[in-house]
Scaffold this motif. Structure first.
Motif, PDB file in Angstrom:
ATOM      1  N   THR A  38       0.834  -1.203   0.000  1.00  0.00           N
ATOM      2  CA  THR A  38       0.000   0.000   0.000  1.00  0.00           C
ATOM      3  C   THR A  38       0.864   1.246   0.000  1.00  0.00           C
ATOM      4  N   LYS A  40       1.960   1.847  -3.517  1.00  0.00           N
ATOM      5  CA  LYS A  40       0.888   2.359  -4.368  1.00  0.00           C
ATOM      6  C   LYS A  40       0.565   3.797  -4.010  1.00  0.00           C
ATOM      7  N   GLU A  41       0.500   4.047  -2.729  1.00  0.00           N
ATOM      8  CA  GLU A  41       0.151   5.385  -2.299  1.00  0.00           C
ATOM      9  C   GLU A  41       1.171   6.395  -2.766  1.00  0.00           C
ATOM     10  N   LYS A  88       0.922   6.884  -6.437  1.00  0.00           N
ATOM     11  CA  LYS A  88      -0.304   7.610  -6.734  1.00  0.00           C
ATOM     12  C   LYS A  88      -0.151   9.080  -6.352  1.00  0.00           C
ATOM     13  N   SER A  89       0.433   9.317  -5.239  1.00  0.00           N
ATOM     14  CA  SER A  89       0.616  10.700  -4.793  1.00  0.00           C
ATOM     15  C   SER A  89       1.479  11.465  -5.785  1.00  0.00           C
ATOM     16  N   LEU A 134       1.812  10.885  -8.963  1.00  0.00           N
ATOM     17  CA  LEU A 134       1.040  11.113 -10.185  1.00  0.00           C
ATOM     18  C   LEU A 134       0.008  12.200  -9.962  1.00  0.00           C
ATOM     19  N   GLU A 135      -0.697  12.099  -8.860  1.00  0.00           N
ATOM     20  CA  GLU A 135      -1.758  13.073  -8.604  1.00  0.00           C
ATOM     21  C   GLU A 135      -1.203  14.469  -8.473  1.00  0.00           C
TER      22      GLU A 135
END
Lengths: 656, 138
Positions: B18, B21-22, B25-26, B28-29
């Motif tokens: 996790t 992924k986090e 993702k962070s 990318l976001e």
């Protein structure tokens, strides 16, 4: 031109054909009148569009003008047109325009009055300079964001290049090495290791927990510069690991074992025994050790502490005839009467260095004059060995044993059932020798062996010169038993006779096996061994004389190893033998008393002082042999007693 | 990885996933948000200058977030390495067997050498004892 065709030429029709009759006549529509045409066209005009369109004011005016004309036409043609509808839209438009104009005039009048409504001027809308400011703003913002990103990248890159370029050790590689050699586990955020001997079978309660941390880069760099300055060889290899050992395991510890003569005053003996003091400085102290060495040292400290704790507990528990003493970091035990065994634990962890440093110095100075006795490496080693054996036996149980259980019966107890052991045997099995007992036994054996060596050496080299006493120590021995073979022989006659005996040196006793198969047990008092050797020496001489006599052709008339005559010997009995020459006219008598030595007497027949008396008249009685005369052996020629005897026999048997 | 791991170990491994992924993702976001801000025709009630300042700060914060996510990933890598090192029992066992084999051979060598040395010394001692006790100089 008879067959020429008539061509009719017609003008194009101007009017639309309404219908064609069956006879071919065309009925034309009457052309529209001007007003009809206008109405038709006016019908097509869309006034709403005209109003909404952006058309210049001139056109508008035109439109207005046309509408005026139309309204005139409308009034004019009202009677003419059957239906009013072609102008209807015009009319509605005009009406709505009228309404609007009325409203406008109303509004204007109200606005003019300024009583009900005020009209404010609307500021003219600014010309927008927003896009450029925004672009600059965004550019700046993006640049700032990029700078943040670049700084982050730089940081990562710098840490990476600094490690690789300067050849810094990698934390994870070091951790892997550490993991391969030591037990580690992760507890929340810290890595914790265990250096105790728990897994090897130790039951010591003290924990050996150490903590592993990552070294700061500055300290690694400092270390690297140090090791580079020292030439790479002297300094410890730089490591990215830091190992934190609990303070009670820091430093260096060792067990000293010392055997010494018992001192009258026990207290002063404890205080003044300078041999057990720790050295105040240790090699490699101060320098940052490599984690491996540091952990090994700490493990050694733990081991020594366990050993000492165990020994101290045993010393208190054992009820010896002379109680063992445990004072501070020393254990005192009596090995043999007059001899003490001192076991001490030295632990120098650098913290209490300061306070006992002075004491050590002064004691070292005072001790230097006395000459401090050597501590016993062998016993120290065997102490370590004994504890390791205990550890080993704690984990290695003989099969069969429960797979999960840490306990199991010993091999002897396993065999006790099939062997039908009785209660006493079982009780005997349950007794285990403690470490202290074992080490005391080893010390006792050590002293017994040394004393036996001394006794044998002094007898052989100083006291007895004549028969050679050769002792061979056996190379195969155990810590509590050794064996020496003693050969007694005379130089030059070792083929003729030699007496050998074996002495087993145990812990507190000696066992001597003589040539004749007799076994003698002796206590730790070495006078007994001494006496035995002396007895054996004289016995050897007697046997050897007889053997030499046999070689010389002499005849053994009588021999007795336990002579009843003469004064009582303090040690053993006197022995003697009587030898006759081959011709029978000479006799030698040898008497050996351990307290006096060897005496040799000779007699000859026919006796020279034979005179015929009234009682003994016959001449034949002169062959009975006369009285024995003693020979002064020390004045005789010959290397040793046997040589002298040989010469004597040779001399006596020659027919002169 | 079909072994029965203890509960907390499993949870730890899941937390690693996790985290990965986090963080990604962070990254990318935040990147997307920065791009959106750069494009930005978002009308708001704020004054234009204030808006620009706010955007600037937001971009900085988002860039810092990306950096943070990157460093967090590095930390994750280091954590996973550590986890592997500390929990890779097969390799530890291998190391232990290797070490014990090494030490056993060493012990045997030493024992053999000591034995031969002892034999030699014993033989020599016998001769020397013989010589010493039979000589006149003793």
């Amino acid at each position: 031109m008879a067959n020429s065709v008539n061509i009719s030429i017609e003008a194009p029709i101007e009017n639309q054909i309404q219908e064609i009759t069956y006879d071919g006549q065309e009925i034309y529509l009457a052309p529209l009148s001007m007003s009809e045409n206008l109405a038709r066209l006016a019908q097509k005009i869309d006034f709403s569009k005209t109003e909404d369109d952006f058309i210049g004011p001139a056109i508008k005016k035109e439109g207005e003008g046309s509408s005026d004309t139309k309204s005139e036409d409308e009034t004019k043609d009202a009677g003419y047109q059957s239906s009013m509808w072609p102008w209807d839209s015009v009319r509605t438009k005009l009406r709505s325009a009228l309404t609007e104009v009325c409203v406008l005039s109303d509004v204007l009048s109200i606005a003019k009055e300024k009583r009900y409504m005020v009209l404010d001027p609307i500021p003219a809308e600014q010309i927008d300079n927003r896009p450029m400011v925004q672009v600059y703003g965004r550019k700046k913002a993006l640049a700032a964001a990029a700078a943040v990103l670049l700084a982050g990248v730089e940081r990562l890159k710098a840490s990476e290049t600094m490690r690789t370029a300067r050849n810094m050790p990698d934390f994870h590689i070091d951790l892997l090495r550490l993991r391969q050699n030591w037990r580690l586990k992760k507890v929340s955020n810290t890595i914790v290791g265990d250096l105790s001997y728990r897994t090897a079978g130790s039951k010591f309660t003290q924990t050996g927990v150490f903590e592993v941390t990552k070294a700061s880069e500055d300290s690694i760099a400092h270390q690297m510069s140090l090791s580079a300055g020292a030439g790479g060889g002297a300094g410890a290899a730089p490591s990215a690991l830091r190992v934190t050992v609990p303070p009670e395991l820091q430093g260096v510890a060792f067990i000293t074992v010392l055997c010494q003569k018992e001192q009258e005053d026990v207290v002063t003996a404890t205080l003044n025994s300078s041999a057990l003091n720790c050295p105040s400085t240790l090699p490699g102290e101060g320098a940052e050790l490599h984690w491996q060495q540091k952990l090994e040292a700490a493990q050694n400290v733990l081991f020594c502490k366990e050993l000492f704790a165990r020994l101290a507990a045993e010393a208190v528990q054992l009820d010896a005839s002379i109680p063992h003493m445990v004072v501070a970091n020393q254990i005192m035990a009596t090995v043999l009467p007059g001899i003490q065994l001192l076991i001490g634990l030295c632990h120098n962890n650098g913290q209490n260095n300061q306070n006992n440093g002075d004491g050590v110095k002064s004691e070292a100075q005072s001790g230097a004059g006395i000459g401090k006795p050597e501590h016993d490496h062998v016993l120290e080693h065997s102490l370590h060995q004994l504890l390791r054996a205990v550890h080993h036996s704690n984990t290695h149980h003989p099969f069969p044993h429960p797979a999960t259980g840490p306990l199991g019966p010993s091999k002897r107890r396993c065999l006790a059932g099939p062997m039908a052991a009785d209660r006493y045997e079982l009780l005997d099995m349950s007794k285990e020798q403690s470490l202290l007992e074992q080490i005391i036994q080893q010390a006792q054996h050590f002293f017994m062996r040394r004393r036996a060596e001394i006794v044998l050496d002094t007898i052989a080299s100083k006291e007895v010169k004549d028969p050679l006493i050769v002792s061979h120590w056996n190379a195969l021995n155990s810590p509590t038993q050794s064996c020496v073979k003693i050969n007694i022989m005379s130089q030059g006659y070792d083929a003729v006779c030699r007496t050998s005996l074996v002495v087993h040196v145990g812990e507190k006793t000696l066992k001597c096996i003589c040539r004749d198969g007799k076994v003698r047990h002796m206590s730790y008092e070495l006078q007994e061994l001494r006496d035995l050797i002396y007895c054996q020496i004289y016995q050897h001489q007697m046997v050897a004389v007889q053997a030499v006599a046999r070689c010389m052709g002499w005849q053994l008339l009588a021999s007795s190893s336990h002579l009843g005559s003469g004064p009582v010997e303090p040690l053993g009995n006197a022995s003697s033998c009587l030898l006759a020459s081959p011709s029978g006219d000479r006799m030698i008598a040898v008497r050996c008393e351990p307290s006096v030595g060897i005496q040799v007497f000779i007699a000859q027949s026919p006796r020279k002082d034979f005179f015929v008396s009234e009682l003994v008249q016959d001449k034949k009685w002169e062959h009975l042999g006369g009285s024995f005369k003693e020979i002064k052996l020390e004045r005789m020629e010959g290397k040793n007693f046997l040589n002298k005897m040989e010469l004597l026999m040779a001399c006596l048997s020659s027919p002169t | 990885m079909h072994r029965n791991l203890p509960q907390n170990k499993e949870a730890l491994l899941k937390s690693y996933t996790t985290r990965l992924k986090e963080d990604v993702k962070s990254m990318l976001e935040n990147f997307e948000e920065i791009i959106k801000l750069a494009k930005g025709d978002n009308e708001s009630q704020l004054n234009r200058m204030t808006q620009i300042e706010q955007d600037t700060f937001e971009m900085q914060v988002r860039a810092a977030n990306i950096v943070r996510a990157g460093e967090s990933l590095m930390k994750l890598v280091s954590d996973i390495k550590q986890y592997l090192i500390l929990n890779d029992f097969p390799s530890v066992n291998e190391a232990i067997t290797q070490n014990s084999k090494l030490f056993r051979t060493k012990q045997q060598e030493c024992d053999q050498k000591l034995m031969s040395l002892r034999d030699d010394i014993a033989a020599d001692l016998y001769d020397l004892e013989d010589e010493y006790f039979t000589s006149i100089y003793k």
